[in-house]
Design a protein around this motif. Structure first.
Motif, PDB file in Angstrom:
ATOM      1  N   GLY A   1       0.838  -1.195   0.000  1.00 24.43           N
ATOM      2  CA  GLY A   1       0.000   0.000   0.000  1.00 24.43           C
ATOM      3  C   GLY A   1       0.868   1.237   0.000  1.00 24.43           C
ATOM      4  O   GLY A   1       1.786   1.371   0.812  1.00 24.43           O
ATOM      5  N   ARG A   2       0.584   2.142  -0.912  1.00 21.66           N
ATOM      6  CA  ARG A   2       1.402   3.357  -0.999  1.00 21.66           C
ATOM      7  C   ARG A   2       1.276   4.210   0.257  1.00 21.66           C
ATOM      8  O   ARG A   2       2.259   4.786   0.722  1.00 21.66           O
ATOM      9  N   ARG A   3       0.079   4.290   0.806  1.00 21.03           N
ATOM     10  CA  ARG A   3      -0.089   5.117   2.010  1.00 21.03           C
ATOM     11  C   ARG A   3       0.630   4.495   3.200  1.00 21.03           C
ATOM     12  O   ARG A   3       1.294   5.197   3.966  1.00 21.03           O
ATOM     13  N   ALA A   4       0.494   3.196   3.369  1.00 21.33           N
ATOM     14  CA  ALA A   4       1.182   2.532   4.476  1.00 21.33           C
ATOM     15  C   ALA A   4       2.689   2.659   4.328  1.00 21.33           C
ATOM     16  O   ALA A   4       3.416   2.887   5.309  1.00 21.33           O
TER      17      ALA A   4
ATOM     18  N   GLY B   1       4.281   5.080   2.738  1.00 20.10           N
ATOM     19  CA  GLY B   1       4.627   6.473   3.033  1.00 20.10           C
ATOM     20  C   GLY B   1       4.649   6.763   4.519  1.00 20.10           C
ATOM     21  O   GLY B   1       5.549   7.451   5.016  1.00 20.10           O
ATOM     22  N   ARG B   2       3.655   6.221   5.236  1.00 20.87           N
ATOM     23  CA  ARG B   2       3.630   6.437   6.693  1.00 20.87           C
ATOM     24  C   ARG B   2       4.830   5.776   7.357  1.00 20.87           C
ATOM     25  O   ARG B   2       5.426   6.325   8.276  1.00 20.87           O
TER      26      ARG B   2
ATOM     27  N   TRP C   1       8.029   7.790   6.578  1.00 16.84           N
ATOM     28  CA  TRP C   1       8.009   9.058   7.317  1.00 16.84           C
ATOM     29  C   TRP C   1       8.273   8.820   8.798  1.00 16.84           C
ATOM     30  O   TRP C   1       9.003   9.581   9.445  1.00 16.84           O
TER      31      TRP C   1
ATOM     32  N   PRO D   1       2.556  12.661   7.195  1.00 11.60           N
ATOM     33  CA  PRO D   1       1.488  11.731   6.787  1.00 11.60           C
ATOM     34  C   PRO D   1       0.879  11.026   7.985  1.00 11.60           C
ATOM     35  O   PRO D   1       1.576  10.539   8.858  1.00 11.60           O
ATOM     36  N   GLY D   2      -0.431  10.992   8.028  1.00 15.98           N
ATOM     37  CA  GLY D   2      -1.118  10.336   9.135  1.00 15.98           C
ATOM     38  C   GLY D   2      -1.445  11.265  10.267  1.00 15.98           C
ATOM     39  O   GLY D   2      -2.225  10.908  11.150  1.00 15.98           O
TER      40      GLY D   2
END
Length: 416
Positions: free
Chosen positions: A82-85, A87-88, A91, A380-381
């Motif tokens: 997952g791109r969001r996971a 990225g988090r 970060w 992010p998040g």
């Protein structure tokens, strides 16, 4: 005066946090071994082989890092990419290591320029401070295109931070593979955790390679993956009566055998040139896994408030000690009474350890933690908490029910 107790983050295994302090101190005394040896003389002869093997503290850090990354993010990032996971995750790692790294790198680059050691010269390992080199250091990519540790980084320990950051970049792919191995028999997982450390141990055993010439790709690749596989083993057997009964003994035996290998290496080095202590790295995944499972024994000592606070300042200690040693070396060279080998020089060597510990605590409380919290809020998040096991020491494995078992618990500075 008692050390202030801090509440443990969710999912933290306190014994492994305490082990981080041991690893950082092991690297520190490796860089200070000449000073300590001169100050204590023959009284420290029995432990000098262990101090000379302190470069292995870096590899212990790598195993710990792989273990903690898997423990924290396996269930969140393992099933699918997952791109969001991702990225988090990246970060969160930057928030953890980048602020203090940037501060110390810029400050020490200034010292290199001020002392005249940051300009081009005939010495191979001299570090040249240029805008491009500084940018490379700040971005933590200085080792990605280098094979040699010498002259690769301004801050002494920075090479390992660069290669570990590369492991973080690869982690979103590695975790997909490791997730799909989680149902393999425990014996295979445990054998794999030790097996991926064999290349490092074999190179050390057969060639006598030490920290300066061992391929860093072998070190970070094997140790980081070993830590991840060790986490799978711990998830599968954590909470069982057998693991609770035998893990304290396994942890103690691993520690004893690491010391024995250091003595064996020193004896063999008397006959053949080289450093063979890298063989001890074979026992690191077993040590980490046993401490994660053990409810008593060595795990109790490493779970004490003092050890845990020490573990939390270990990153600052790991980075700042080389700066302290190099700066004091430069200053001592300008004072006749403090020339290396003089009585006053040997007298102040142990005090440098206290200076490093005090600076590390101040940097952790005043820079590292505040900067991390602020960056986590704005990145992010937002205020979202990182993925951690909700309550138990390890999340329930798909192959076993949730556990209800209670928790237990120098000369010249060289790269390490």
């Amino acid at each position: 005066m008692p050390v202030q107790s801090h509440s443990a983050p969710r999912g933290e295994i306190r014994a492994l946090t305490g082990l981080r302090l041991v690893a950082a101190l092991w690297v520190l005394v490796y860089h200070l071994q000449a000073g300590i040896g001169a100050a204590a003389g023959r009284y420290l002869d029995p432990v000098m082989p262990v101090l000379r093997a302190g470069w292995l503290g870096v590899d212990l850090f790598f195993v710990l890092s792989g273990f903690v990354m898997a423990l924290t993010y396996l269930d969140d990032m393992g099933p699918r990419f997952g791109r969001r996971a991702t990225g988090r995750f990246l970060w969160a790692r930057l928030c953890r290591v980048w602020p203090l790294w940037v501060l110390l790198t810029c400050l020490f680059a200034g010292w290199l320029l001020l002392s005249g050691r940051g300009v081009a010269g005939p010495v191979e390992e001299q570090r040249v401070v240029t805008p491009l080199a500084l940018l490379e250091q700040v971005l933590m990519v200085q080792m990605w295109h280098r094979d040699s540790l010498w002259g690769s980084t301004f801050v002494l320990a920075g090479w390992s931070l660069s290669v570990e950051f590369l492991a973080y970049v690869c982690f979103p792919v590695l975790v997909l593979v490791v997730w799909r191995l989680r149902r393999l028999p425990v014996v295979l997982l445990a054998s794999g955790a030790v097996g991926v450390m064999v290349p490092l141990a074999y190179l050390s055993f057969s060639t006598g390679m030490d920290n300066d010439v061992l391929p860093w790709q072998v070190r970070i690749g094997g140790a980081f993956v070993s830590g991840m596989l060790t986490c799978l083993v711990v998830r599968r057997i954590g909470g069982s009566a057998t693991a609770s009964r035998w893990s304290p003994l396994a942890a103690s035996l691993c520690l004893v055998y690491v010391v024995f290998v250091c003595w064996w290496s020193a004896t063999r080095s008397d006959q053949q040139l080289g450093d063979y202590s890298g063989v001890a790295a074979l026992f690191f995944p077993v040590l980490v896994g046993a401490l994660a499972l053990a409810p008593r024994g060595l795990a109790t000592l490493l779970s004490s408030d003092t050890a845990v606070v020490g573990g939390r300042i270990s990153f600052a200690l790991y980075l700042v000690h080389g700066c302290v040693f190099e700066i004091t070396d430069d200053l001592f060279q300008r004072v006749p009474a403090l020339q290396p080998g003089s009585p006053l020089w040997t007298l102040v060597q142990p005090g440098l350890v206290l200076v490093c510990l005090a600076l590390s605590y101040g940097l952790w409380r005043g820079v590292e933690e505040p900067a991390r919290r602020w960056l986590r809020r704005v990145g992010p998040g937002g205020r979202r908490a990182p993925a951690r096991p909700p309550s138990d020491r390890f999340p329930p494995s798909p192959d076993r029910p949730p556990s209800r078992c209670p928790s237990g618990g120098r000369g010249r500075v060289r790269p390490a």
